[in-house]
Design a protein around this motif. Structure first.
Motif, short mmCIF file in Angstrom:
data_model
loop_
_atom_site.label_atom_id
_atom_site.label_comp_id
_atom_site.label_asym_id
_atom_site.label_seq_id
_atom_site.Cartn_x
_atom_site.Cartn_y
_atom_site.Cartn_z
N CYS A 216 0.85 -1.19 0.00
CA CYS A 216 0.00 0.00 0.00
C CYS A 216 0.89 1.24 0.00
CB CYS A 216 -0.92 0.01 1.22
SG CYS A 216 -1.91 1.52 1.33
N HIS A 221 -1.24 5.03 5.65
CA HIS A 221 -1.36 3.61 5.99
C HIS A 221 -0.82 3.31 7.38
CE1 HIS A 221 -1.99 -0.58 4.90
NE2 HIS A 221 -0.95 -0.82 5.66
N CYS A 241 -4.81 0.36 -0.06
CA CYS A 241 -5.68 -0.67 0.53
C CYS A 241 -7.06 -0.09 0.84
CB CYS A 241 -5.04 -1.23 1.80
SG CYS A 241 -5.03 -0.06 3.17
N CYS A 244 -7.32 2.61 3.59
CA CYS A 244 -6.77 3.91 3.17
C CYS A 244 -7.71 4.59 2.18
CB CYS A 244 -5.39 3.74 2.56
SG CYS A 244 -4.12 3.37 3.79
ZN LIG Z 1 -3.21 1.38 3.21
#
Ligand SMILES: [Zn+2]
Length: 366
Positions: A216, A221, A241, A244
């Motif tokens: 990511c 994150h 991800c 996020c």
């Molecule tokens: Zn993330």
């Protein structure tokens, strides 16, 4: 060689996937669009005894949202990524038309209960009919047209295509198929093969997701950056991800309200974009401000117009590598208005001004 062209009513297929999901016992059922045209071809071969059929082209007709509530940007982006995947991975011809959401949420469940707004799709069925008619009129373009459809509207066109000496096959879904197509006696004289039920080939056309570990790239994150995902990434496309992405959506909505025109251009943009294809014009400009810790910046076009962009808008670069002075190509989701900046959609860094360094930029009112 017997040539097949496949014409898919994508909007109809998309809104009836749930029936196939039920059939396959997979709530997350997705179609493998690489397999679909060939699965249909095999059915025709089996029925007719014809051999050596070749799928020479597959068309997909669909729509994409414009002028929606910015909270739904991720959802809208996924639609465009899907069309791109069809083109790049499977060489489909995609024709997509804008649907104006008049600044509202894309899903009905996300709108106010008393909101009677209903988005109107335009052109999709006529585009499919025109394309099939057009290629039917071109000598040698195809011998058999396979229509993946369910709506009744197409049958007069099928009659005409058959008048030109072409053969028609219809592939559909049992729960959403006009009687005129499934009618064994074929009173309207519209097809040359038994109807093909996608329900009966769900295993053959199911997309089996492959999981992979991806890093990511989000500055927000938390925890281990390596995340398992089934998302398909294009080369150079940064991965974020799910958690996020959710944070970005909130962040972006706040920033857009702060920096870009708040009034929507409802009623105008949809039409400007309505020329078929994806409609977004490509613009070029120079990145002229970056606010590194808040994840956004501005691009200035040659005419001086300024456009907000968020790090999730980058298609081919990590946030950490973008510099003031970079040349960027971008699509526009909002035009500047009332002295405020507009908003960029997808931002592609064309030329890096590496060496200029990152600068916090000037946050004067634009
Ligand atoms: Zn993330």
């Amino acid at each position: 060689m017997t040539k097949l062209m496949v014409f898919i009513d994508g909007t109809w297929l998309y809104s009836n996937l749930r029936h196939l999901a039920k059939e396959s016992n997979q709530p997350n059922f997705h179609i493998d669009y690489g397999a679909l045209p060939h699965a249909v071809r095999e059915q025709i071969e089996r029925q007719s005894g014809l051999t050596g059929l070749q799928v020479v082209r597959t068309f997909f007709f669909g729509s994409y949202p414009v002028n929606y509530d910015v909270v739904d940007e991720d959802r809208a982006r996924k639609r465009k990524d899907f069309f791109r995947m069809l083109r790049e991975d499977y060489h489909y011809e995609v024709e997509a038309y804008p649907i104006d959401y008049a600044d509202r949420r894309i899903l009905q469940d996300d709108r106010e209960a008393d909101d009677t707004f209903s988005p109107r799709e335009k052109c999709v069925d006529i585009a499919l009919a025109s394309a099939m008619m057009y290629f039917a009129a071109i000598p040698g373009a195809f011998d058999i047209a396979v229509a993946v459809v369910g709506d009744k509207d197409y049958f007069p066109m099928f009659q005409r295509v058959r008048n030109l000496g072409k053969r028609i096959a219809v592939a559909s879904i049992r729960q959403s198929c006009a009687k005129v197509y499934s009618d064994r006696q074929d009173e309207k004289r519209i097809k040359d093969f038994h109807i093909i039920w996608l329900n009966d080939m769900v295993d053959r056309i199911a997309w089996v997701p492959e999981e992979s570990l991806v890093e990511c790239k989000s500055p927000l994150h938390e925890g281990n950056r390596e995340v398992l995902t089934t998302m398909r990434l294009r080369e150079g496309q940064p991965f974020f991800c799910d958690s996020c992405r959710a944070k970005f959506a909130e962040q972006k909505a706040e920033q857009m309200a702060e920096f870009t025109a708040s009034a929507s251009l409802a009623g105008h943009r949809g039409e400007e974009e309505g020329e078929g294809g994806e409609g977004d014009q490509h613009n070029e400009g120079i990145v002229d401000a970056i606010i590194p810790d808040r994840g956004f910046g501005f691009i200035k076009r040659r005419d001086g117009a300024s456009f907000f962009f968020h790090l999730t808008h980058l298609t081919n670069a990590d946030w950490g590598t973008v510099n003031v002075g970079d040349l960027a190509r971008f699509t526009i989701t909002k035009m500047p208005q009332g002295g405020k900046a507009g908003a960029a959609g997808e931002v592609t860094i064309v030329e890096s001004a590496a060496g200029n360094g990152r600068s916090a930029g000037n946050l004067t009112r634009r």
